[in-house]
Motif scaffolding. Structure first.
Motif, PDB file in Angstrom:
ATOM      1  N   LEU A 100       1.015  -1.139  -0.155  1.00 55.85           N
ATOM      2  CA  LEU A 100      -0.173  -0.072  -0.166  1.00 55.85           C
ATOM      3  C   LEU A 100       0.514   1.848   0.423  1.00 55.85           C
ATOM      4  N   MET A 101       2.365   1.632   0.782  1.00 55.48           N
ATOM      5  CA  MET A 101       2.708   2.486   0.753  1.00 55.48           C
ATOM      6  C   MET A 101       3.393   2.801  -0.178  1.00 55.48           C
ATOM      7  N   THR A 102       3.965   1.284  -1.071  1.00 54.80           N
ATOM      8  CA  THR A 102       4.830   1.988  -2.242  1.00 54.80           C
ATOM      9  C   THR A 102       3.608   2.390  -3.120  1.00 54.80           C
ATOM     10  N   GLY A 103       2.262   1.851  -3.595  1.00 54.77           N
ATOM     11  CA  GLY A 103       1.653   2.282  -4.327  1.00 54.77           C
ATOM     12  C   GLY A 103       1.529   3.412  -4.244  1.00 54.77           C
ATOM     13  N   LYS A 104       1.484   4.729  -2.805  1.00 49.70           N
ATOM     14  CA  LYS A 104       0.945   5.711  -2.193  1.00 49.70           C
ATOM     15  C   LYS A 104       2.527   6.588  -3.151  1.00 49.70           C
ATOM     16  N   ARG A 105       3.942   5.765  -2.385  1.00 53.52           N
ATOM     17  CA  ARG A 105       4.706   6.753  -3.517  1.00 53.52           C
ATOM     18  C   ARG A 105       5.074   6.701  -4.766  1.00 53.52           C
ATOM     19  N   VAL A 106       3.955   6.479  -5.588  1.00 48.96           N
ATOM     20  CA  VAL A 106       4.423   5.465  -6.846  1.00 48.96           C
ATOM     21  C   VAL A 106       3.242   6.944  -7.822  1.00 48.96           C
ATOM     22  N   LEU A 107       2.495   7.120  -6.881  1.00 46.68           N
ATOM     23  CA  LEU A 107       1.383   7.957  -7.168  1.00 46.68           C
ATOM     24  C   LEU A 107       1.585   9.081  -6.869  1.00 46.68           C
ATOM     25  N   GLU A 108       2.303  10.013  -5.105  1.00 45.70           N
ATOM     26  CA  GLU A 108       2.525  10.823  -5.243  1.00 45.70           C
ATOM     27  C   GLU A 108       3.561  11.682  -5.650  1.00 45.70           C
ATOM     28  N   GLU A 109       4.268  10.387  -7.395  1.00 45.96           N
ATOM     29  CA  GLU A 109       5.211  11.140  -8.162  1.00 45.96           C
ATOM     30  C   GLU A 109       4.566  10.936  -9.191  1.00 45.96           C
ATOM     31  N   GLY A 110       3.149  11.982  -9.036  1.00 45.63           N
ATOM     32  CA  GLY A 110       2.326  11.383 -10.442  1.00 45.63           C
ATOM     33  C   GLY A 110       2.965  10.325 -11.521  1.00 45.63           C
ATOM     34  N   LYS A 111       3.129   9.458 -10.958  1.00 45.01           N
ATOM     35  CA  LYS A 111       3.148   8.482 -12.138  1.00 45.01           C
ATOM     36  C   LYS A 111       1.290   7.085 -11.799  1.00 45.01           C
ATOM     37  N   VAL A 112       1.586   5.992 -13.124  1.00 51.44           N
ATOM     38  CA  VAL A 112       0.884   5.007 -13.365  1.00 51.44           C
ATOM     39  C   VAL A 112       1.031   4.101 -12.385  1.00 51.44           C
ATOM     40  N   PHE A 113       0.265   3.428 -11.598  1.00 55.45           N
ATOM     41  CA  PHE A 113      -0.095   2.042  -9.973  1.00 55.45           C
ATOM     42  C   PHE A 113      -1.145   1.461 -10.764  1.00 55.45           C
ATOM     43  N   GLY A 114      -0.166   0.019 -11.450  1.00 58.51           N
ATOM     44  CA  GLY A 114      -1.323  -1.220 -11.260  1.00 58.51           C
ATOM     45  C   GLY A 114      -1.695  -1.729 -10.392  1.00 58.51           C
ATOM     46  N   ILE A 115      -2.683  -2.119 -10.466  1.00 52.16           N
ATOM     47  CA  ILE A 115      -2.853  -2.701  -9.566  1.00 52.16           C
ATOM     48  C   ILE A 115      -4.494  -4.185  -9.858  1.00 52.16           C
ATOM     49  N   TYR A 116      -4.437  -4.973  -9.209  1.00 53.06           N
ATOM     50  CA  TYR A 116      -5.480  -6.256  -9.214  1.00 53.06           C
ATOM     51  C   TYR A 116      -6.602  -6.295  -7.196  1.00 53.06           C
ATOM     52  N   PRO A 117      -7.172  -5.959  -7.522  1.00 57.94           N
ATOM     53  CA  PRO A 117      -8.020  -6.281  -7.069  1.00 57.94           C
ATOM     54  C   PRO A 117      -8.310  -6.818  -6.239  1.00 57.94           C
ATOM     55  N   GLU A 118      -8.008  -8.027  -6.777  1.00 55.01           N
ATOM     56  CA  GLU A 118      -8.843  -9.706  -5.851  1.00 55.01           C
ATOM     57  C   GLU A 118      -7.310  -9.769  -5.692  1.00 55.01           C
ATOM     58  N   GLY A 119      -6.398  -9.334  -5.511  1.00 56.31           N
ATOM     59  CA  GLY A 119      -5.249  -9.877  -4.932  1.00 56.31           C
ATOM     60  C   GLY A 119      -4.262 -10.800  -5.427  1.00 56.31           C
ATOM     61  N   THR A 120      -5.160 -11.922  -6.466  1.00 54.27           N
ATOM     62  CA  THR A 120      -4.178 -12.863  -6.366  1.00 54.27           C
ATOM     63  C   THR A 120      -4.845 -13.649  -8.035  1.00 54.27           C
ATOM     64  N   ARG A 121      -4.167 -14.241  -9.102  1.00 50.24           N
ATOM     65  CA  ARG A 121      -4.902 -14.752 -10.011  1.00 50.24           C
ATOM     66  C   ARG A 121      -6.047 -15.722  -9.996  1.00 50.24           C
ATOM     67  N   SER A 122      -6.806 -15.185 -10.626  1.00 51.43           N
ATOM     68  CA  SER A 122      -8.988 -16.094 -11.069  1.00 51.43           C
ATOM     69  C   SER A 122      -8.150 -17.971 -10.928  1.00 51.43           C
ATOM     70  N   PRO A 123      -8.878 -18.775  -9.290  1.00 49.20           N
ATOM     71  CA  PRO A 123      -8.851 -19.745 -10.112  1.00 49.20           C
ATOM     72  C   PRO A 123      -9.292 -20.605 -11.074  1.00 49.20           C
ATOM     73  N   ASP A 124     -10.028 -19.811 -11.747  1.00 40.40           N
ATOM     74  CA  ASP A 124     -11.194 -20.589 -12.264  1.00 40.40           C
ATOM     75  C   ASP A 124     -11.757 -19.906 -13.389  1.00 40.40           C
ATOM     76  N   GLY A 125     -11.065 -17.947 -13.977  1.00 34.75           N
ATOM     77  CA  GLY A 125     -11.140 -17.311 -14.919  1.00 34.75           C
ATOM     78  C   GLY A 125     -12.588 -16.381 -14.032  1.00 34.75           C
ATOM     79  N   ARG A 126     -13.191 -16.303 -13.164  1.00 36.62           N
ATOM     80  CA  ARG A 126     -14.538 -15.834 -12.268  1.00 36.62           C
ATOM     81  C   ARG A 126     -13.540 -14.591 -11.891  1.00 36.62           C
ATOM     82  N   LEU A 127     -14.956 -13.910 -11.877  1.00 37.18           N
ATOM     83  CA  LEU A 127     -14.406 -12.246 -10.872  1.00 37.18           C
ATOM     84  C   LEU A 127     -14.492 -12.381  -9.905  1.00 37.18           C
ATOM     85  N   TYR A 128     -13.995 -12.499  -8.467  1.00 37.52           N
ATOM     86  CA  TYR A 128     -13.235 -12.542  -7.163  1.00 37.52           C
ATOM     87  C   TYR A 128     -13.717 -10.974  -6.336  1.00 37.52           C
ATOM     88  N   ARG A 129     -14.386 -11.033  -5.552  1.00 39.42           N
ATOM     89  CA  ARG A 129     -14.484  -9.752  -4.407  1.00 39.42           C
ATOM     90  C   ARG A 129     -13.289  -8.834  -4.388  1.00 39.42           C
TER      91      ARG A 129
END
Length: 230
Positions: A100-129
């Motif tokens: 979280l703090m690493t992402g915050k630093r990247v954004l405060e530097e005016g950059k683009v930060f990519g994130i997967y809110p699921e936290g891990t790859r989908s185990p079966d192709g569905r979209l998880y919480r």
């Protein structure tokens, strides 16, 4: 080899082999901080996303990708860091906070930060919480969130497979979401959940995936338990 030269070479290879379709790229701001939040169906998602976006995209990645020894380890470390990966020990007790703090630093530097809110790859192709780290980042930094969907990348490298297959894929970007109305509420769990669910709703619409209101990590653990029992 510079980061730009590596991107150009990989972009040529990607276009020749996989012929990607990119929709809605104009929704990504040309300058300033922005969070790209989307689904995660295969290991190659981060590479493909970084290649179709004109701006440099930074990601959090496991530190094991850059700590290998020997020639192979050095090559992997060079490749991942050049491609924009920031290594973080996510398995430690404070892994989530460090990410979280690493992402915050990247954004405060005016950059683009990519994130997967699921936290891990989908185990079966569905979209998880989605996990609420995406919401905290957005509220702490004021950065807009552009939802995206990787469609068809799971055909290129299905879970458990080695060599990628040749197949077309699509990357769709939705309209930017602003959450400045919640400024100062990054500790309110109801607000965090509402923001996260709004992002995931757009990701679901863009991807066409079936939604499962369970964390992907829990689904993987349950599947592992069932496999052991069987």
């Amino acid at each position: 080899m510079s980061r730009m030269l590596l991107k150009v070479l990989l972009l040529i290879v990607m276009r020749v082999l996989f012929r990607p379709r990119v929709e809605g790229a104009e929704n990504i701001p040309g300058t300033g901080p922005v969070i790209l939040a989307g689904n995660h169906v295969t290991f190659l998602d981060s590479l493909f996303l970084s290649l179709v976006v004109k701006r440099q995209v930074y990601f959090i990645g496991k530190d094991e990708y850059v700590t290998g020894r020997g020639l192979k380890g050095r090559l992997m470390a060079w490749f991942f860091t050049t491609a924009g990966m920031i290594p973080v020990d996510r398995d430690g007790g404070h892994g989530g906070v460090a990410a979280l703090m690493t992402g915050k630093r990247v954004l405060e530097e005016g950059k683009v930060f990519g994130i997967y809110p699921e936290g891990t790859r989908s185990p079966d192709g569905r979209l998880y919480r989605g996990r609420t780290g995406i919401a905290r980042l957005a509220l702490m930094t004021g950065a807009p969130v552009v939802p995206f969907a990787m469609v068809g990348t799971d055909r290129i490298q299905p879970t458990g497979s080695g060599v990628p297959r040749i197949s077309r894929f699509t990357v769709r970007f939705g309209s930017a979401l602003e959450f400045t109305r919640y400024e100062g509420m990054d500790r309110d769990r109801y607000v965090l959940r509402a923001v996260t669910d709004e992002v995931m709703s757009d990701v679901m619409r863009l991807s066409g995936q079936e939604y499962v209101d369970v964390y992907a990590t829990k689904a993987k653990a349950l599947a592992a338990d069932h496999a052991k029992a069987a």
